[in-house]
Design a protein around this motif. Structure first.
Motif, PDB file in Angstrom:
ATOM      1  N   SER A 128       0.707 -12.918  -2.287  1.00 17.03           N
ATOM      2  CA  SER A 128       1.756 -13.494  -3.117  1.00 17.03           C
ATOM      3  C   SER A 128       1.497 -13.231  -4.599  1.00 17.03           C
ATOM      4  CB  SER A 128       1.844 -14.995  -2.848  1.00 17.03           C
ATOM      5  OG  SER A 128       2.789 -15.602  -3.684  1.00 17.03           O
ATOM      6  N   LEU A 129       0.236 -13.373  -5.018  1.00 13.20           N
ATOM      7  CA  LEU A 129      -0.144 -13.096  -6.400  1.00 13.20           C
ATOM      8  C   LEU A 129       0.188 -11.651  -6.762  1.00 13.20           C
ATOM      9  CD1 LEU A 129      -1.632 -14.092  -8.988  1.00 13.20           C
ATOM     10  CD2 LEU A 129      -3.739 -13.250  -7.932  1.00 13.20           C
ATOM     11  N   TYR A 130      -0.141 -10.729  -5.870  1.00 12.79           N
ATOM     12  CA  TYR A 130       0.163  -9.314  -6.083  1.00 12.79           C
ATOM     13  C   TYR A 130       1.669  -9.114  -6.253  1.00 12.79           C
ATOM     14  CZ  TYR A 130       0.472  -4.295  -5.322  1.00 12.79           C
ATOM     15  OH  TYR A 130       0.746  -2.955  -5.472  1.00 12.79           O
ATOM     16  N   ALA A 131       2.447  -9.706  -5.361  1.00 14.70           N
ATOM     17  CA  ALA A 131       3.904  -9.538  -5.403  1.00 14.70           C
ATOM     18  C   ALA A 131       4.494 -10.113  -6.688  1.00 14.70           C
ATOM     19  CB  ALA A 131       4.537 -10.200  -4.183  1.00 14.70           C
ATOM     20  N   ALA A 132       3.873 -11.156  -7.242  1.00 18.06           N
ATOM     21  CA  ALA A 132       4.381 -11.815  -8.440  1.00 18.06           C
ATOM     22  C   ALA A 132       4.012 -11.103  -9.737  1.00 18.06           C
ATOM     23  CB  ALA A 132       3.866 -13.259  -8.497  1.00 18.06           C
ATOM     24  N   ALA A 133       3.103 -10.155  -9.688  1.00 17.18           N
ATOM     25  CA  ALA A 133       2.650  -9.472 -10.910  1.00 17.18           C
ATOM     26  C   ALA A 133       3.804  -8.678 -11.531  1.00 17.18           C
ATOM     27  CB  ALA A 133       1.483  -8.545 -10.597  1.00 17.18           C
ATOM     28  N   ALA A 167       7.179  -0.698  -7.202  1.00 10.65           N
ATOM     29  CA  ALA A 167       7.456  -1.490  -6.003  1.00 10.65           C
ATOM     30  C   ALA A 167       6.440  -1.148  -4.914  1.00 10.65           C
ATOM     31  CB  ALA A 167       8.865  -1.223  -5.512  1.00 10.65           C
ATOM     32  N   SER A 168       5.783  -2.189  -4.397  1.00 11.69           N
ATOM     33  CA  SER A 168       4.748  -1.982  -3.393  1.00 11.69           C
ATOM     34  C   SER A 168       4.476  -3.293  -2.674  1.00 11.69           C
ATOM     35  CB  SER A 168       3.466  -1.460  -4.055  1.00 11.69           C
ATOM     36  OG  SER A 168       3.089  -2.301  -5.131  1.00 11.69           O
ATOM     37  N   ARG A 169       3.783  -3.207  -1.561  1.00 12.78           N
ATOM     38  CA  ARG A 169       3.467  -4.395  -0.772  1.00 12.78           C
ATOM     39  C   ARG A 169       1.995  -4.369  -0.386  1.00 12.78           C
ATOM     40  NH1 ARG A 169       2.964  -5.138   4.573  1.00 12.78           N
ATOM     41  NH2 ARG A 169       3.897  -3.119   5.044  1.00 12.78           N
ATOM     42  N   LEU A 170       1.291  -5.458  -0.728  1.00 10.57           N
ATOM     43  CA  LEU A 170      -0.124  -5.620  -0.398  1.00 10.57           C
ATOM     44  C   LEU A 170      -0.265  -6.291   0.954  1.00 10.57           C
ATOM     45  CD1 LEU A 170      -3.216  -5.742  -1.124  1.00 10.57           C
ATOM     46  CD2 LEU A 170      -2.710  -7.958  -2.166  1.00 10.57           C
ATOM     47  N   GLU A 171      -1.218  -5.791   1.733  1.00 14.17           N
ATOM     48  CA  GLU A 171      -1.559  -6.374   3.029  1.00 14.17           C
ATOM     49  C   GLU A 171      -3.083  -6.535   3.065  1.00 14.17           C
ATOM     50  OE1 GLU A 171      -1.371  -4.726   7.630  1.00 14.17           O
ATOM     51  OE2 GLU A 171      -0.669  -3.447   6.004  1.00 14.17           O
ATOM     52  N   ILE A 172      -3.553  -7.727   3.426  1.00 18.75           N
ATOM     53  CA  ILE A 172      -4.991  -7.977   3.562  1.00 18.75           C
ATOM     54  C   ILE A 172      -5.240  -8.393   5.009  1.00 18.75           C
ATOM     55  CG2 ILE A 172      -7.008  -9.246   2.725  1.00 18.75           C
ATOM     56  CD1 ILE A 172      -5.435  -9.820   0.131  1.00 18.75           C
ATOM     57  N   VAL A 177     -10.839  -5.778   3.158  1.00 22.55           N
ATOM     58  CA  VAL A 177     -10.000  -4.644   3.564  1.00 22.55           C
ATOM     59  C   VAL A 177      -8.562  -4.892   3.097  1.00 22.55           C
ATOM     60  CG1 VAL A 177      -9.065  -3.344   5.529  1.00 22.55           C
ATOM     61  CG2 VAL A 177     -11.428  -4.181   5.590  1.00 22.55           C
ATOM     62  N   THR A 178      -7.980  -3.886   2.440  1.00 25.54           N
ATOM     63  CA  THR A 178      -6.595  -4.004   1.977  1.00 25.54           C
ATOM     64  C   THR A 178      -5.830  -2.719   2.240  1.00 25.54           C
ATOM     65  OG1 THR A 178      -7.135  -3.169  -0.230  1.00 25.54           O
ATOM     66  CG2 THR A 178      -7.201  -5.571   0.079  1.00 25.54           C
ATOM     67  N   ARG A 179      -4.507  -2.883   2.253  1.00 21.47           N
ATOM     68  CA  ARG A 179      -3.604  -1.729   2.292  1.00 21.47           C
ATOM     69  C   ARG A 179      -2.435  -2.039   1.367  1.00 21.47           C
ATOM     70  NH1 ARG A 179      -5.495  -1.614   7.542  1.00 21.47           N
ATOM     71  NH2 ARG A 179      -3.991  -3.073   8.409  1.00 21.47           N
ATOM     72  N   ILE A 180      -2.083  -1.068   0.542  1.00 16.44           N
ATOM     73  CA  ILE A 180      -0.907  -1.190  -0.309  1.00 16.44           C
ATOM     74  C   ILE A 180       0.072  -0.103   0.121  1.00 16.44           C
ATOM     75  CG2 ILE A 180       0.018  -1.055  -2.644  1.00 16.44           C
ATOM     76  CD1 ILE A 180      -2.669  -2.141  -3.629  1.00 16.44           C
ATOM     77  N   HIS A 181       1.241  -0.537   0.537  1.00 16.68           N
ATOM     78  CA  HIS A 181       2.301   0.361   0.994  1.00 16.68           C
ATOM     79  C   HIS A 181       3.289   0.550  -0.153  1.00 16.68           C
ATOM     80  CE1 HIS A 181       0.983  -0.234   5.186  1.00 16.68           C
ATOM     81  NE2 HIS A 181       0.691  -1.452   4.768  1.00 16.68           N
TER      82      HIS A 181
END
Length: 160
Positions: A20-25, A32-37, A42-46
């Motif tokens: 949520s913090l990532y999306a709010a930046a 435009a991107s979406r973070l997944e943890i 381990v993370t993925r940014i699409h």
């Protein structure tokens, strides 16, 4: 581990709050991107690469490489720290291939350190799954409590 959630539910809540913090930046209005943890460290940014990010020779500018790799490594590190926002103190980047328009993924992975300094790396994959870049960063705990940041605080607030 200092500042780490004690339970799987607490850990998942921390990951959701970081997402949520990532999306709010504000920067993510430009990229435009979406973070997944999916798990700790381990993370993925699409995201999609399009011609808005091209330099004069018709491929993505290094800005997009750095932004996505730094973010992926950063959030891999911050997934292990639940009390403080971490800050990038250094980031080394290796650009190996040009990236063209299409979907892409930046994958981050924590490497070492858990107290004051954390190290994480990331790799950038193009639409075919080919690695086009990689980077390694060092991250330090800041004086900013995660709970004080609007995107994190609203996602981690108790529901009800």
């Amino acid at each position: 581990m200092t500042g780490a959630p004690d339970t799987p539910a607490g850990e998942r809540a921390h990951f959701a709050a970081l997402e949520s913090l990532y999306a709010a930046a504000p920067i993510n209005k430009l990229f435009a991107s979406r973070l997944e943890i999916p798990e700790a460290g381990v993370t993925r940014i699409h995201f999609d690469v399009d011609e808005r990010f091209y330099h004069a020779a018709g491929a993505a500018h290094g800005t997009i490489y750095f932004k996505m790799l730094d973010d992926a490594a950063f959030y891999a590190a911050n997934s292990l720290v639940s009390d403080r926002f971490v800050l990038t103190t250094a980031f080394n980047l290796l650009l190996t291939r040009p990236i063209k328009a299409g979907p892409a993924v930046a994958e981050g992975r924590w490497v070492s350190g858990r107290r004051r300094v954390l190290v994480a790396d990331a790799r950038l994959l193009d639409s075919t799954g080919e690695e086009v870049s990689r980077g390694t960063g060092t991250f330090m705990r800041s004086h900013f409590p995660l709970s004080s940041l609007p995107g994190y605080a609203s996602a981690s607030a108790p529901k009800g």
